[in-house]
Design a protein around this motif. Structure first.
Motif, PDB file in Angstrom:
ATOM      1  N   PHE A  91       9.311  48.069   7.900  1.00 52.02           N
ATOM      2  CA  PHE A  91       9.488  48.975   6.938  1.00 52.02           C
ATOM      3  C   PHE A  91       8.340  49.258   6.205  1.00 52.02           C
ATOM      4  CE2 PHE A  91      10.306  50.644   2.486  1.00 52.02           C
ATOM      5  CZ  PHE A  91      11.097  51.680   2.799  1.00 52.02           C
ATOM      6  N   GLN A  92       7.904  50.441   5.878  1.00 55.59           N
ATOM      7  CA  GLN A  92       6.713  51.092   4.981  1.00 55.59           C
ATOM      8  C   GLN A  92       7.262  51.730   4.239  1.00 55.59           C
ATOM      9  OE1 GLN A  92       4.024  52.327   8.425  1.00 55.59           O
ATOM     10  NE2 GLN A  92       2.728  50.260   8.113  1.00 55.59           N
ATOM     11  N   ILE A  93       7.634  52.934   4.606  1.00 58.01           N
ATOM     12  CA  ILE A  93       8.118  54.040   3.473  1.00 58.01           C
ATOM     13  C   ILE A  93       9.550  54.424   4.049  1.00 58.01           C
ATOM     14  CG2 ILE A  93       7.687  56.621   2.700  1.00 58.01           C
ATOM     15  CD1 ILE A  93       4.700  55.927   3.525  1.00 58.01           C
ATOM     16  N   GLY A  94      10.417  54.864   3.268  1.00 59.81           N
ATOM     17  CA  GLY A  94      11.630  55.382   3.533  1.00 59.81           C
ATOM     18  C   GLY A  94      11.941  56.467   2.790  1.00 59.81           C
ATOM     19  N   THR A  95      13.214  57.536   3.276  1.00 64.69           N
ATOM     20  CA  THR A  95      13.650  58.652   2.543  1.00 64.69           C
ATOM     21  C   THR A  95      14.780  59.078   3.175  1.00 64.69           C
ATOM     22  OG1 THR A  95      12.763  60.656   1.419  1.00 64.69           O
ATOM     23  CG2 THR A  95      12.366  60.479   3.909  1.00 64.69           C
ATOM     24  N   LEU A  96      15.420  59.897   2.380  1.00 61.97           N
ATOM     25  CA  LEU A  96      16.817  60.509   2.905  1.00 61.97           C
ATOM     26  C   LEU A  96      16.638  61.484   3.611  1.00 61.97           C
ATOM     27  CD1 LEU A  96      19.024  59.256  -0.127  1.00 61.97           C
ATOM     28  CD2 LEU A  96      18.483  58.180   2.157  1.00 61.97           C
ATOM     29  N   ILE A  97      17.552  61.990   4.534  1.00 57.73           N
ATOM     30  CA  ILE A  97      17.920  63.340   5.081  1.00 57.73           C
ATOM     31  C   ILE A  97      19.329  63.805   5.068  1.00 57.73           C
ATOM     32  CG2 ILE A  97      15.753  63.214   6.510  1.00 57.73           C
ATOM     33  CD1 ILE A  97      17.269  62.366   8.831  1.00 57.73           C
ATOM     34  N   GLU A 121      13.151  57.720  12.737  1.00 58.85           N
ATOM     35  CA  GLU A 121      11.819  57.806  11.981  1.00 58.85           C
ATOM     36  C   GLU A 121      11.277  59.165  12.059  1.00 58.85           C
ATOM     37  OE1 GLU A 121      10.792  53.287  14.021  1.00 58.85           O
ATOM     38  OE2 GLU A 121       9.635  54.952  15.040  1.00 58.85           O
ATOM     39  N   ALA A 122      10.673  59.610  10.865  1.00 60.68           N
ATOM     40  CA  ALA A 122      10.138  60.911  10.703  1.00 60.68           C
ATOM     41  C   ALA A 122       9.100  61.107  11.753  1.00 60.68           C
ATOM     42  CB  ALA A 122       9.697  61.060   9.435  1.00 60.68           C
ATOM     43  N   LEU A 123       9.198  62.541  12.405  1.00 61.68           N
ATOM     44  CA  LEU A 123       8.273  62.761  13.228  1.00 61.68           C
ATOM     45  C   LEU A 123       7.356  63.810  12.583  1.00 61.68           C
ATOM     46  CD1 LEU A 123      10.266  63.464  16.784  1.00 61.68           C
ATOM     47  CD2 LEU A 123       8.582  61.559  16.066  1.00 61.68           C
ATOM     48  N   TYR A 124       7.951  64.930  11.686  1.00 53.37           N
ATOM     49  CA  TYR A 124       7.125  66.019  11.169  1.00 53.37           C
ATOM     50  C   TYR A 124       8.037  66.456   9.957  1.00 53.37           C
ATOM     51  CZ  TYR A 124       4.140  69.497  10.249  1.00 53.37           C
ATOM     52  OH  TYR A 124       3.041  70.603   9.689  1.00 53.37           O
ATOM     53  N   PHE A 125       7.377  66.860   8.827  1.00 55.16           N
ATOM     54  CA  PHE A 125       8.006  67.685   7.885  1.00 55.16           C
ATOM     55  C   PHE A 125       7.726  68.837   7.901  1.00 55.16           C
ATOM     56  CE2 PHE A 125       8.497  63.227   6.749  1.00 55.16           C
ATOM     57  CZ  PHE A 125       9.420  63.032   6.110  1.00 55.16           C
ATOM     58  N   SER A 126       8.428  69.952   7.370  1.00 57.02           N
ATOM     59  CA  SER A 126       7.851  71.526   7.436  1.00 57.02           C
ATOM     60  C   SER A 126       8.942  72.172   6.556  1.00 57.02           C
ATOM     61  CB  SER A 126       7.939  72.081   8.639  1.00 57.02           C
ATOM     62  OG  SER A 126       7.131  73.386   8.904  1.00 57.02           O
ATOM     63  N   ARG A 127       8.131  73.426   6.065  1.00 52.63           N
ATOM     64  CA  ARG A 127       8.601  74.446   5.253  1.00 52.63           C
ATOM     65  C   ARG A 127       9.147  75.253   6.174  1.00 52.63           C
ATOM     66  NH1 ARG A 127       8.082  73.663  -0.071  1.00 52.63           N
ATOM     67  NH2 ARG A 127       6.164  72.361  -0.835  1.00 52.63           N
ATOM     68  N   SER A 128       8.741  75.157   7.289  1.00 55.14           N
ATOM     69  CA  SER A 128       9.327  76.143   8.477  1.00 55.14           C
ATOM     70  C   SER A 128      10.466  75.522   8.940  1.00 55.14           C
ATOM     71  CB  SER A 128       8.401  76.616   9.429  1.00 55.14           C
ATOM     72  OG  SER A 128       7.171  77.287   8.967  1.00 55.14           O
ATOM     73  N   VAL A 129      11.349  76.265   9.940  1.00 46.80           N
ATOM     74  CA  VAL A 129      12.617  75.809  10.433  1.00 46.80           C
ATOM     75  C   VAL A 129      12.066  74.854  11.819  1.00 46.80           C
ATOM     76  CG1 VAL A 129      14.547  76.228  11.788  1.00 46.80           C
ATOM     77  CG2 VAL A 129      14.019  77.645  10.029  1.00 46.80           C
ATOM     78  N   ILE A 130      12.225  73.816  11.777  1.00 48.53           N
ATOM     79  CA  ILE A 130      11.724  72.754  13.111  1.00 48.53           C
ATOM     80  C   ILE A 130      13.148  72.009  13.345  1.00 48.53           C
ATOM     81  CG2 ILE A 130       9.565  72.636  12.445  1.00 48.53           C
ATOM     82  CD1 ILE A 130      10.060  69.853  11.088  1.00 48.53           C
ATOM     83  N   TRP A 178       0.680  60.825   4.857  1.00 47.69           N
ATOM     84  CA  TRP A 178       1.156  59.588   5.263  1.00 47.69           C
ATOM     85  C   TRP A 178       1.113  59.508   6.662  1.00 47.69           C
ATOM     86  CZ3 TRP A 178       5.560  59.687   1.350  1.00 47.69           C
ATOM     87  CH2 TRP A 178       5.144  59.672  -0.186  1.00 47.69           C
ATOM     88  N   LEU A 179       2.172  60.697   7.289  1.00 49.64           N
ATOM     89  CA  LEU A 179       2.020  60.469   8.906  1.00 49.64           C
ATOM     90  C   LEU A 179       0.968  60.653   9.349  1.00 49.64           C
ATOM     91  CD1 LEU A 179       5.394  62.809   9.261  1.00 49.64           C
ATOM     92  CD2 LEU A 179       5.127  60.234   9.488  1.00 49.64           C
ATOM     93  N   GLU A 180       0.070  61.504   8.907  1.00 53.30           N
ATOM     94  CA  GLU A 180      -1.296  61.576   9.405  1.00 53.30           C
ATOM     95  C   GLU A 180      -2.202  60.295   9.572  1.00 53.30           C
ATOM     96  OE1 GLU A 180      -3.557  65.757   9.267  1.00 53.30           O
ATOM     97  OE2 GLU A 180      -2.203  66.035   7.495  1.00 53.30           O
ATOM     98  N   ASN A 181      -1.968  59.538   8.483  1.00 52.83           N
ATOM     99  CA  ASN A 181      -2.578  58.420   8.445  1.00 52.83           C
ATOM    100  C   ASN A 181      -1.944  57.296   9.204  1.00 52.83           C
ATOM    101  OD1 ASN A 181      -5.403  58.628   6.628  1.00 52.83           O
ATOM    102  ND2 ASN A 181      -3.872  60.155   6.045  1.00 52.83           N
ATOM    103  N   GLY A 182      -0.996  57.522   9.931  1.00 55.50           N
ATOM    104  CA  GLY A 182      -0.310  56.468  10.712  1.00 55.50           C
ATOM    105  C   GLY A 182       0.681  55.770   9.974  1.00 55.50           C
ATOM    106  N   TYR A 183       1.268  56.079   8.865  1.00 60.02           N
ATOM    107  CA  TYR A 183       2.184  55.447   8.226  1.00 60.02           C
ATOM    108  C   TYR A 183       3.733  55.963   8.778  1.00 60.02           C
ATOM    109  CZ  TYR A 183      -1.073  53.244   4.901  1.00 60.02           C
ATOM    110  OH  TYR A 183      -2.020  52.641   4.454  1.00 60.02           O
ATOM    111  N   MET A 184       4.643  54.908   8.857  1.00 61.47           N
ATOM    112  CA  MET A 184       5.809  55.201   9.547  1.00 61.47           C
ATOM    113  C   MET A 184       6.747  55.466   8.308  1.00 61.47           C
ATOM    114  SD  MET A 184       9.316  53.853  10.221  1.00 61.47           S
ATOM    115  CE  MET A 184       9.035  51.957  10.546  1.00 61.47           C
TER     116      MET A 184
END
Length: 209
Positions: A91-97, A121-130, A178-184
């Motif tokens: 575990f490094q970072i956690g969040t809810l979906i 594990e999160a792949l990407y976050f966006s303001r667009s529909v993904i 965080w994702l771009e810098n390799g954190y999960m």
């Protein structure tokens, strides 16, 4: 409102301590008035993560959950669900979906969407529909992001030192740095959705309802 957030947090069985981090004397005085714990932080932080990191540095803790002060209706169950992610050894970072099937919400840029892998594990976050639905026969699950985070103290102190990243600047979403810098970022699905109070109109709608 901040007192309500504090009181809701006290109902979470997973928290060993609750501390408010603020740079506002009014909030500081309010917390003190009902016997809560509060730390006065620098007024120069760019975001809540930096403020959380400063406060966490003064605490004897291995991990911290960052609960926003504009969530007076947060469910204790949400906090406990997020805290359950700390059990993972990596575990490094956690969040809810939360599953979202409302196309109107999915199309709203203020509603942050997230895609995850099979291990949540999160792949990407966006303001667009993904994901974008090119194949209409596909039946992907759409998730909206709930803005509450948990971090190990070590990771928290590291991510606040990272410079802004290209994807973060494009989407105006700090978690992409965080994702771009390799954190999960590990996620957990919640069935609960709390109402945040960001502007006076939000409060008025809640009072009316």
């Amino acid at each position: 409102m901040i007192r309500r957030v504090y009181e809701q947090a006290t109902k979470a069985v997973s928290l060993s301590d609750i501390v408010v981090a603020t740079d506002d004397q009014r909030i500081y005085d309010e917390i003190v008035s009902f016997g809560g714990r509060v730390i006065m932080t620098s007024p120069h932080h760019l975001n809540g993560t930096e403020r959380c990191a400063e406060a966490a540095a003064a605490l004897n803790a291995d991990a911290v959950i960052n609960i926003q002060g504009d969530e007076p209706f947060i469910y204790p169950e949400q906090i406990d669900t997020l805290a359950s992610l700390f059990q993972y050894p990596d575990f490094q970072i956690g969040t809810l979906i939360k599953v979202c099937n409302d196309q109107g919400l999915l199309d709203e840029p203020s509603v942050v969407k997230v895609t995850v892998n099979k291990d949540l594990e999160a792949l990407y976050f966006s303001r667009s529909v993904i994901p974008y639905l090119k194949n209409t026969d596909a039946k992907p699950t759409y998730y909206k992001h709930m803005g509450i985070y948990g971090y190990t103290i070590d990771v928290l102190q590291k991510i606040v030192k990272l410079p802004p990243s290209p994807l973060e600047l494009a989407e105006s979403l700090e978690q992409l740095r965080w994702l771009e810098n390799g954190y999960m970022i590990r996620t957990a699905i919640t069935e609960y959705e709390s109402i945040s109070i960001d502007v006076p109109e939000d409060l008025q709608r809640v009072i009316i309802s």
